[in-house]
Design an enzyme around this catalytic site. Structure first.
Site, PDB file in Angstrom:
ATOM      1  N   CYS A  50       0.828  -1.203   0.000  1.00  0.00           N
ATOM      2  CA  CYS A  50       0.000   0.000   0.000  1.00  0.00           C
ATOM      3  C   CYS A  50       0.865   1.257   0.000  1.00  0.00           C
ATOM      4  O   CYS A  50       0.474   2.288  -0.544  1.00  0.00           O
ATOM      5  CB  CYS A  50      -0.959   0.003   1.193  1.00  0.00           C
ATOM      6  SG  CYS A  50      -0.136  -0.153   2.808  1.00  0.00           S
ATOM      7  N   HIS A 313      -1.437   1.337   7.485  1.00  0.00           N
ATOM      8  CA  HIS A 313      -1.936   1.275   6.107  1.00  0.00           C
ATOM      9  C   HIS A 313      -1.811   2.650   5.465  1.00  0.00           C
ATOM     10  O   HIS A 313      -2.098   3.674   6.086  1.00  0.00           O
ATOM     11  CB  HIS A 313      -3.397   0.819   6.101  1.00  0.00           C
ATOM     12  CG  HIS A 313      -3.972   0.671   4.721  1.00  0.00           C
ATOM     13  ND1 HIS A 313      -3.462  -0.211   3.794  1.00  0.00           N
ATOM     14  CD2 HIS A 313      -5.013   1.309   4.105  1.00  0.00           C
ATOM     15  CE1 HIS A 313      -4.158  -0.123   2.673  1.00  0.00           C
ATOM     16  NE2 HIS A 313      -5.095   0.787   2.831  1.00  0.00           N
TER      17      HIS A 313
END
Length: 371
Positions: A50, A313
């Site tokens: 990510c 994230h």
């Protein structure tokens, strides 16, 4: 040398990877919104990548960079010995802006960059800021051109008589000047330093503004003890005052908010809510009036980091140059968001531009019509 081949269907084959199984793993027809507005393309998460997807979305939303690759200007500048990353990046931009799917896989770019930087070849979470610096460096190395200097005016440049420029230096490179004054004899020296990313300290643990971070970075520091300078006039180490000034403001300035810090042997994350403007960011208080003319900037992209150090994230917010709307990019998922949502307490990297760029697709169409 690795060989890349483009097929008529615009699928790219890489001689050491079976792309048919990874490239278009998201083979869903583009929604009506995406087909009308190129550049709104998700990226497949390859496994803890990510951080890469967020950076790529931000770079692929910078109009002059996109236009440079879509117009294939990079091919004329490409270096055969180290141009694989730039080539793969160009293919990815083409897929994201001219492709037919609403989600593509960055597997080729990830693999090529991983050969140059093995840390990023692992399927483990990495720092987005470090990845960004490596990507910019790789693109510069693959596309740079050299020219002779007429005059050398700084210490770093004096190590060679050749100036290296590229689309990366043209867009992202700025220069700081550090004024260093010996506190004993008051002798002052100037030390220039180029940058592509400015890492800003966060002066508060609760709430602060981007201007607070900038003031903290550009305030005068006193160098003492182990940080003393060797004063050429005094002939000994002395305390010194140091102050930085922007002497060359880049077209696109990237701020890294230093949310991760060491506390003893442990690293921790600062969750400070940092307020940053979407437009009219004034850098004139930190810039030299002799060299910097354009000092007002507007936000064009944000990299966010949520969660903790090891299991966080990354996502991106990018302003689309065609619709002029903001979108959230969470790997393969794209969501239109209101301007108010761009202000995030998880912001980690901020991309600002000093001028309004027209959409790359519009520019390319205009070029075709002229021909």
């Amino acid at each position: 040398m690795t060989v890349f081949v483009k097929t008529k269907s615009q699928r790219w084959k890489y001689d050491s990877i079976c792309l048919e199984s990874v490239k278009y793993s998201c083979k869903e027809p583009m929604e009506e919104m995406n087909s009308q507005h190129p550049g709104l393309t998700g990226l497949r998460n390859l496994g803890n990548t990510c951080y890469m997807n967020a950076i790529l979305q931000c770079l692929c939303s910078v109009p002059p960079l996109v236009e440079y690759f879509l117009s294939e200007k990079h091919k004329a500048a490409l270096h055969k010995e180290n141009g694989e990353s730039a080539t793969a990046f160009g293919w990815l931009i083409s897929d994201m802006w001219l492709g037919e799917f609403d989600c593509v896989s960055p597997e080729v770019f990830h693999s090529v960059l991983g050969k140059r930087y093995p840390t990023f070849s692992k399927r483990t979470q990495q720092d987005a800021q470090e990845f960004l610096i490596c990507v910019l460096n790789e693109l510069h190395e693959g596309l740079k051109k050299s020219s002779k200097r007429r005059c050398v005016t700084d210490a770093k440049a004096s190590r060679g008589s050749v100036s290296e420029t590229s689309i990366i230096t043209q867009l992202f490179e700025g220069q700081l000047s550090y004024d260093i004054m010996c506190l004993e004899c008051k002798t002052t020296i100037d030390r220039p330093e180029r940058f592509t990313v400015l890492s800003l300290p966060i002066p508060s643990k609760s709430t602060c503004s981007l201007q607070d971070c900038l003031k903290c970075f550009f305030q005068q520091d006193i160098l003492t003890w182990n940080n003393q300078i060797q004063c050429s006039w005094c002939g000994t180490k002395q305390d010194a005052a140091v102050k930085a000034t922007i002497t060359k403001a880049p077209q696109i300035i990237i701020f890294h908010l230093k949310r991760f810090e060491w506390q003893g042997k442990h690293k921790r994350k600062l969750s400070t809510d940092i307020c940053y403007p979407l437009s009219n960011l004034d850098l004139s208080p930190y810039s030299s009036p002799l060299f910097c003319k354009d000092t007002e900037y507007s936000l064009c992209a944000v990299v966010n980091h949520s969660g903790f150090l090891d299991d966080g994230h990354y996502t991106a917010f990018c302003k689309h140059s065609v619709t002029e709307n903001w979108y959230s990019f969470d790997d393969a998922q794209i969501t239109k968001i209101p301007n108010a949502s761009v202000q995030s307490d998880t912001a980690y990297l901020l991309f600002y531009t000093c001028k309004a760029f027209s959409a790359p697709i519009k520019n390319l169409l205009a070029m075709e019509n002229e021909q």
